[in-house]
Write an enzyme that holds these catalytic residues in place. Structure first.
Site, PDB file in Angstrom:
ATOM      1  N   VAL A  42       0.541   4.907   4.993  1.00  0.00           N
ATOM      2  CA  VAL A  42      -0.205   3.821   5.657  1.00  0.00           C
ATOM      3  C   VAL A  42       0.773   2.744   6.129  1.00  0.00           C
ATOM      4  O   VAL A  42       0.602   2.155   7.208  1.00  0.00           O
ATOM      5  CB  VAL A  42      -1.293   3.245   4.719  1.00  0.00           C
ATOM      6  CG1 VAL A  42      -1.995   2.068   5.372  1.00  0.00           C
ATOM      7  CG2 VAL A  42      -2.310   4.322   4.362  1.00  0.00           C
ATOM      8  N   GLY A  43       1.824   2.526   5.361  1.00  0.00           N
ATOM      9  CA  GLY A  43       2.854   1.567   5.768  1.00  0.00           C
ATOM     10  C   GLY A  43       3.434   1.906   7.133  1.00  0.00           C
ATOM     11  O   GLY A  43       3.692   1.019   7.960  1.00  0.00           O
ATOM     12  N   GLY A  48       0.829  -1.202   0.000  1.00  0.00           N
ATOM     13  CA  GLY A  48       0.000   0.000   0.000  1.00  0.00           C
ATOM     14  C   GLY A  48       0.860   1.246   0.000  1.00  0.00           C
ATOM     15  O   GLY A  48       2.044   1.206  -0.357  1.00  0.00           O
ATOM     16  N   CYS A  73       1.957   0.498  -9.159  1.00  0.00           N
ATOM     17  CA  CYS A  73       3.060   1.031  -8.348  1.00  0.00           C
ATOM     18  C   CYS A  73       4.364   1.116  -9.119  1.00  0.00           C
ATOM     19  O   CYS A  73       5.202   1.956  -8.831  1.00  0.00           O
ATOM     20  CB  CYS A  73       3.250   0.180  -7.097  1.00  0.00           C
ATOM     21  SG  CYS A  73       3.570  -1.550  -7.478  1.00  0.00           S
ATOM     22  N   GLU A  84       5.576  -3.285   1.207  1.00  0.00           N
ATOM     23  CA  GLU A  84       5.678  -3.066  -0.253  1.00  0.00           C
ATOM     24  C   GLU A  84       4.966  -1.748  -0.517  1.00  0.00           C
ATOM     25  O   GLU A  84       3.736  -1.709  -0.569  1.00  0.00           O
ATOM     26  CB  GLU A  84       5.015  -4.220  -1.011  1.00  0.00           C
ATOM     27  CG  GLU A  84       5.612  -5.593  -0.729  1.00  0.00           C
ATOM     28  CD  GLU A  84       6.942  -5.827  -1.442  1.00  0.00           C
ATOM     29  OE1 GLU A  84       7.245  -5.097  -2.392  1.00  0.00           O
ATOM     30  OE2 GLU A  84       7.687  -6.731  -1.019  1.00  0.00           O
ATOM     31  N   THR A 135       2.944   4.647   1.312  1.00  0.00           N
ATOM     32  CA  THR A 135       4.052   4.802   2.264  1.00  0.00           C
ATOM     33  C   THR A 135       3.552   5.273   3.634  1.00  0.00           C
ATOM     34  O   THR A 135       3.985   4.748   4.670  1.00  0.00           O
ATOM     35  CB  THR A 135       5.091   5.783   1.682  1.00  0.00           C
ATOM     36  OG1 THR A 135       5.587   5.201   0.471  1.00  0.00           O
ATOM     37  CG2 THR A 135       6.258   6.012   2.634  1.00  0.00           C
TER      38      THR A 135
HETATM   39  P1  NAD Z   1      -3.474   2.047   1.066  1.00  0.00           P
HETATM   40  O1  NAD Z   1      -2.184   2.198   1.790  1.00  0.00           O
HETATM   41  O2  NAD Z   1      -4.466   3.148   1.134  1.00  0.00           O
HETATM   42  O3  NAD Z   1      -4.246   0.728   1.549  1.00  0.00           O
HETATM   43  C1  NAD Z   1      -3.642  -0.547   1.555  1.00  0.00           C
HETATM   44  C2  NAD Z   1      -4.306  -1.417   2.610  1.00  0.00           C
HETATM   45  O4  NAD Z   1      -4.057  -0.857   3.881  1.00  0.00           O
HETATM   46  C3  NAD Z   1      -5.813  -1.567   2.480  1.00  0.00           C
HETATM   47  O5  NAD Z   1      -6.149  -2.928   2.658  1.00  0.00           O
HETATM   48  C4  NAD Z   1      -6.354  -0.712   3.602  1.00  0.00           C
HETATM   49  O6  NAD Z   1      -7.557  -1.204   4.148  1.00  0.00           O
HETATM   50  C5  NAD Z   1      -5.260  -0.796   4.641  1.00  0.00           C
HETATM   51  N1  NAD Z   1      -5.174   0.397   5.487  1.00  0.00           N
HETATM   52  C6  NAD Z   1      -5.477   1.675   5.148  1.00  0.00           C
HETATM   53  N2  NAD Z   1      -5.253   2.503   6.193  1.00  0.00           N
HETATM   54  C7  NAD Z   1      -4.805   1.728   7.210  1.00  0.00           C
HETATM   55  C8  NAD Z   1      -4.401   1.986   8.559  1.00  0.00           C
HETATM   56  N3  NAD Z   1      -4.408   3.210   9.066  1.00  0.00           N
HETATM   57  N4  NAD Z   1      -3.978   0.951   9.308  1.00  0.00           N
HETATM   58  C9  NAD Z   1      -3.954  -0.305   8.812  1.00  0.00           C
HETATM   59  N5  NAD Z   1      -4.334  -0.599   7.554  1.00  0.00           N
HETATM   60  C10 NAD Z   1      -4.750   0.395   6.763  1.00  0.00           C
HETATM   61  O7  NAD Z   1      -3.041   1.735  -0.436  1.00  0.00           O
HETATM   62  P2  NAD Z   1      -3.953   1.640  -1.704  1.00  0.00           P
HETATM   63  O8  NAD Z   1      -4.555   2.980  -1.982  1.00  0.00           O
HETATM   64  O9  NAD Z   1      -4.843   0.458  -1.641  1.00  0.00           O
HETATM   65  O10 NAD Z   1      -2.839   1.326  -2.816  1.00  0.00           O
HETATM   66  C11 NAD Z   1      -2.093   2.336  -3.423  1.00  0.00           C
HETATM   67  C12 NAD Z   1      -0.693   2.426  -2.876  1.00  0.00           C
HETATM   68  O11 NAD Z   1      -0.103   1.134  -2.819  1.00  0.00           O
HETATM   69  C13 NAD Z   1       0.214   3.244  -3.774  1.00  0.00           C
HETATM   70  O12 NAD Z   1       1.044   4.050  -2.990  1.00  0.00           O
HETATM   71  C14 NAD Z   1       1.036   2.188  -4.497  1.00  0.00           C
HETATM   72  O13 NAD Z   1       2.278   2.626  -4.966  1.00  0.00           O
HETATM   73  C15 NAD Z   1       1.165   1.154  -3.447  1.00  0.00           C
HETATM   74  N6  NAD Z   1       1.433  -0.139  -4.047  1.00  0.00           N
HETATM   75  C16 NAD Z   1       2.642  -0.696  -3.848  1.00  0.00           C
HETATM   76  C17 NAD Z   1       2.920  -1.905  -4.446  1.00  0.00           C
HETATM   77  C18 NAD Z   1       4.247  -2.591  -4.253  1.00  0.00           C
HETATM   78  O14 NAD Z   1       4.352  -3.741  -4.647  1.00  0.00           O
HETATM   79  N7  NAD Z   1       5.230  -1.962  -3.659  1.00  0.00           N
HETATM   80  C19 NAD Z   1       1.961  -2.535  -5.236  1.00  0.00           C
HETATM   81  C20 NAD Z   1       0.734  -1.909  -5.398  1.00  0.00           C
HETATM   82  C21 NAD Z   1       0.474  -0.718  -4.798  1.00  0.00           C
END
Ligand code: NAD
Length: 471
Positions: free
Chosen positions: A207-208, A203, A259, A225, A205
């Site tokens: 949120v990570g 997801g 991504c 990731e 950065t």
């Molecule tokens: P996101 O970070 O918004 O959400 C990802 C997951 O995290 C979801 O399942 C969501 O429910 C959960 N989440 C959201 N907020 C949270 C919190 N506060 N605590 C715990 N969990 C939470 O990401 P997104 O919008 O679904 O995806 C887009 C992002 O993901 C982009 O930045 C993209 O670059 C990245 N991405 C990275 C890769 C990779 O392989 N590195 C692949 C695809 C997407």
């Protein structure tokens, strides 16, 4: 596309058993040892392949609803790479699981030492919405290959796909060892609060960081990731036709919501005027309607609104596209020439169908520009010069470097996939995923005889000298 995808609060309500109950249930399964035998792992991997092949049309329909995606893109982006990942693991697993013998220093003679891979326990896969099958099931492949139980938490922003994943996992896989929990951030936090044995997150950065903070009190190891603002250098000696075509193809996929899609281009000033029309033509030729990618579907109105904001404030020239209708979740594939380096489109990860193009005086300036920003998930160099490709590889720190293509490294299961710095930590795919979901357990076995008296205290002058030789 689904309207509920825009409402956070509705999306955060999860039906069914609570995370605490589900994690307790999976812990009980793990304790029986059921997920450890090679046979169980191979059967589950085979079941994933069958599940995706037989479930392809249901998945394609759900992704059309969630993301407005054509079925063929779902095959290319979600089905094919996930099936390949499971098949690769199934083929190589018997090699990966083998204990590895290692040598011993003199102080440990006689004896035997080796290490082997032990499953971690109950693991968690948190998925994003952009490739919602691939980015939840490929980590699941690694978790299963390593012999773990797993909770899968798909994204609430692809709700139809999340429901299909839950249904398919329930019908094809061992539900005593795997479960799908649906919901948003609150549900994810509640799962993390159970103190799992590994959390694998894909997801954004920011949120990570929240995921890592929630994992910290339990010392749950994390793989992150994260997002990537992936640059592509078009050098003066690049094959401009091929570069334009490959960039257009990988950027058009999933409306740029990828991504590892090229986020922005750094074009050598000497070829810029020749390259720009080729790029615009490639978008026209490869876009489904031949219009360069007008009205590309975006996951939610909120995401389209953010992209519209980037289009409204860049200080550059629009070469192609330029329009957005957030209420309809549509944004044009847009080529922006010479945006302000400090504008949001150059500072934020775009994650949509907008491609800024900047000119650079030389490849060295491009590498310095990339180095001045956060480390990207991938960096691309288009050049016919092996020497420049090598210099780019040596100079640019990124999750991956690809020469003369974009994004394709994701399809090579022998390569570790992951970010560095801001783009993440840890890797997966193939053996790398197996390693991520395993503990490397060290073993030392010593015979009871001989049991030399000299190694035990008290020490005299002679034994002290001997110890210095032995240790
Ligand atoms: P996101 O970070 O918004 O959400 C990802 C997951 O995290 C979801 O399942 C969501 O429910 C959960 N989440 C959201 N907020 C949270 C919190 N506060 N605590 C715990 N969990 C939470 O990401 P997104 O919008 O679904 O995806 C887009 C992002 O993901 C982009 O930045 C993209 O670059 C990245 N991405 C990275 C890769 C990779 O392989 N590195 C692949 C695809 C997407």
């Amino acid at each position: 596309m689904n309207d509920t995808a825009t409402t956070e609060s509705a999306a955060d309500v999860a039906d069914g058993p609570s995370p605490a109950e589900e994690v307790r249930r999976l812990r009980a399964t793990f304790a029986t040892g059921r997920t450890k035998p090679l046979r169980w792992r191979l059967d589950q991997l085979r079941a994933i392949e069958t599940m995706l092949t037989e479930g392809e049309s249901a998945i394609a329909a759900a992704l059309a609803e969630d993301l407005g995606r054509p079925a063929n893109d779902t095959f290319l982006g979600d089905i094919a790479p996930t099936v390949a990942e499971a098949a690769f693991a199934r083929k190589h697993l018997h090699q990966w699981v083998k204990p590895r013998r290692v040598g011993l220093p003199l102080s440990q003679f006689p004896g035997r030492a080796w290490y082997e891979y032990e499953p971690l326990g109950v693991t968690l896969v948190i998925g994003p919405w952009n490739y919602p099958v691939y980015l939840t099931i490929a980590p699941l492949v690694a978790a299963i290959a390593a012999g773990n139980c797993a909770v899968i938490k798909p994204s609430e922003h692809a709700p139809a796909t999340a429901t299909v994943i839950a249904d398919l996992v329930g019908r094809y896989l061992d539900t005593d060892a795997m479960t799908v929990l649906q919901g948003g951030p609150a549900v994810t936090q509640e799962i993390l609060a159970q103190g799992l044995d590994h959390a694998f997150f894909t997801g954004g950065t920011e949120v990570g960081k929240a995921v890592m903070a929630a994992a910290a009190p339990h010392l749950t190891p994390v793989t992150l990731e994260l997002g990537g603002k992936c640059p592509a250098l078009i050098a003066s000696d690049a094959d401009l036709d091929v570069a334009a075509r490959r960039i257009a193809w990988t950027k058009l996929m999933n409306s740029g919501q990828t991504c590892i899609a090229p986020d922005y281009l750094l074009v050598d000033a000497s070829v810029r005027e020749e390259f720009l029309p080729k790029l615009a033509n490639a978008f026209r030729e490869l876009s489904p309607q031949g219009d360069g990618g007008r009205n590309m579907p975006i996951v939610t109105a909120r995401h389209a609104e953010r992209l519209a904001g980037l289009l409204g404030n860049h200080g550059g020239r629009v070469l192609l596209g330029g329009n957005a209708t957030p209420a309809e979740r549509k944004v044009d594939l847009t080529i922006l020439v010479d945006p302000e380096p400090e504008s949001p489109v150059m500072k934020e990860e775009i994650f949509g169908p907008i491609l800024p193009v900047l000119s650079v005086e030389s490849a060295d300036v491009a590498m310095r520009t990339i180095g001045a920003g956060p480390k990207p998930l991938a960096a691309y160099v288009f050049s016919e010069s092996k020497a420049l490709q090598r210099r780019f590889r040596d100079t640019v720190s990124a999750g991956a470097v690809v020469a003369n293509h974009a994004a394709m490294h994701v399809l090579a299961p022998e390569l570790p996939f992951g970010g560095v710095g801001n783009s993440g930590m840890g890797t997966y795919h193939g053996k790398w995923g197996f390693e991520t979901f395993s503990h490397r357990k060290a073993h030392l076995s010593r015979p009871t005889r001989p049991d030399l008296r000299i190694v035990y205290p008290p020490y005299n002058k002679l034994t002290q000298r001997l110890l210095r030789f032995i240790f």
